[in-house]
Scaffold this active site. Sequence first.
Site, PDB file in Angstrom:
ATOM      1  CE  LYS A 129      -1.523   2.368   3.403  1.00 33.13           C
ATOM      2  NZ  LYS A 129      -2.127   2.926   4.613  1.00 33.13           N
ATOM      3  CG  ASP A 148      -7.096   2.537   1.780  1.00 33.52           C
ATOM      4  OD1 ASP A 148      -7.924   2.159   0.911  1.00 33.52           O
ATOM      5  OD2 ASP A 148      -7.261   3.550   2.467  1.00 33.52           O
TER       6      ASP A 148
END
Length: 225
Positions: A129, A148
């Site tokens: 991420k 996310d």
Amino acid sequence: MTAPPDRIKQILRTLRLAIRRYEEPAVEKIADERTEDAFQVLVATLLSARTQDATTYAASERLFARARTPRTMGKLSVREVERLIYPVSFYRNKARNIKATCRLLIDRFRGVVPSTMEELLMLPGVGRKTANLVLILVHRSRKNICVDTHVHRISNRLGWVKTRTPDETEQALYRVVPRRWWPSVNLFLVTWGQQVCRPVHPRCPVCAISRLCPRVGVPGRSARR
Ligand code: SF4
């Protein structure tokens, strides 16, 4: 069956307009304000994990007021980093990771944030991420999608993917989202996830894309607020 590409495009076009009334997520705001300073975007992204945006932003400001480069931040004690970033979630772990990242950046990368996924993943606390967001916001990559919890949840609710983890979602999104939208997916869905398609009580009745959303896994009642 996943959503057809035309519907995905229509949703992304609608969101591009709809998010204009909301504030940018903290890390995007920091990237804009700090002219895409790679180190500060990296640190802000590390701080943002499982933390409210306002808390991330305030903690980043306190930390950057004290130190803005791997060299200056690397000289702070772990205690001082903890004090500056508190109350972000897991502030003790994050302070240790930030210190270790500063050390590795200096020792191995001459103080420069690397620009490849493989090298970014060597940094302590950096997962896909964070690496994807740094590549998109700083290095202007058009080949990455940053996933996310908001992107993972909403992609599943929209029926774009049927996945159990953010990593699975990332790989599935590369297969279904038209390529030109890849760098925008995070900004659009994170903003929507913070403001409208919240984890609990999504605001479906006032959602700009409700007509296009099958609401997969969303309980019957949704908040109007
Ligand atoms: S309609 Fe509901 S579930 Fe679908 S995106 Fe909007 S808020 Fe989320």
